[in-house]
Design a protein around this motif. Structure first.
Motif, PDB file in Angstrom:
ATOM      1  N   TYR A   1       0.936  -1.147  -0.117  1.00 11.37           N
ATOM      2  CA  TYR A   1       0.081   0.099  -0.004  1.00 11.37           C
ATOM      3  C   TYR A   1       0.811   1.098  -0.176  1.00 11.37           C
ATOM      4  O   TYR A   1       0.603   2.092  -0.651  1.00 11.37           O
TER       5      TYR A   1
ATOM      6  N   ARG B   1      -9.202   3.512  -2.217  1.00 16.17           N
ATOM      7  CA  ARG B   1      -9.716   2.366  -2.049  1.00 16.17           C
ATOM      8  C   ARG B   1      -9.289   1.265  -3.456  1.00 16.17           C
ATOM      9  O   ARG B   1      -8.998  -0.023  -2.972  1.00 16.17           O
TER      10      ARG B   1
ATOM     11  N   ALA C   1      -5.761   0.286  -1.966  1.00 18.65           N
ATOM     12  CA  ALA C   1      -5.824  -0.856  -0.833  1.00 18.65           C
ATOM     13  C   ALA C   1      -6.146  -2.274  -1.518  1.00 18.65           C
ATOM     14  O   ALA C   1      -5.637  -3.288  -0.842  1.00 18.65           O
ATOM     15  N   LEU C   2      -7.240  -2.235  -2.344  1.00 21.54           N
ATOM     16  CA  LEU C   2      -7.414  -3.683  -2.938  1.00 21.54           C
ATOM     17  C   LEU C   2      -6.413  -4.211  -3.747  1.00 21.54           C
ATOM     18  O   LEU C   2      -6.250  -5.239  -3.598  1.00 21.54           O
TER      19      LEU C   2
ATOM     20  N   TRP D   1     -11.795  -3.867   4.236  1.00 21.42           N
ATOM     21  CA  TRP D   1     -11.908  -3.060   3.024  1.00 21.42           C
ATOM     22  C   TRP D   1     -13.401  -2.857   2.602  1.00 21.42           C
ATOM     23  O   TRP D   1     -13.586  -1.716   2.485  1.00 21.42           O
TER      24      TRP D   1
END
Length: 97
Positions: free
Chosen positions: A23, A46, A49-50, A86
């Motif tokens: 990340y 987002r 992070a994924l 998440w």
């Protein structure tokens, strides 16, 4: 023969460590793209992070090839927990449209 470092907690630690490092590297990569392009390049947190969670496929393959099944179970538990977090953080935003 069971490998020496085949423990559940090693897989959990690897999943959290790899995700955190990936990340922060993705954040840094976005900054490098912004500087080299001469304009603002913004990646959504987002998405980063994924992608960081998905990077755990690499240690999963290493654990699979070296027959570290307990460590792989820990890695998968860590990935599932991170994916649930998440979805808890960003899922409401995605589902509400």
């Amino acid at each position: 023969m069971i490998p020496r470092n085949d423990h559940l907690w090693i897989g959990l630690a690897v999943s959290v460590f790899v995700t955190a490092v990936a990340y922060f590297l993705f954040l840094q990569l976005g900054d490098w793209f912004s500087v080299s392009a001469g304009r603002s390049v913004v990646f959504k947190p987002r998405t980063l992070a994924l992608l960081a969670i998905c990077v755990n496929v690499l240690p999963m393959n290493v654990f699979r090839r070296t027959y570290r099944t307990r460590a792989m179970k820990g890695l998968m538990i860590g990935v599932m927990v991170l994916a649930a977090v998440w979805f808890w953080v960003y899922g409401r935003e995605l589902l509400n449209g």
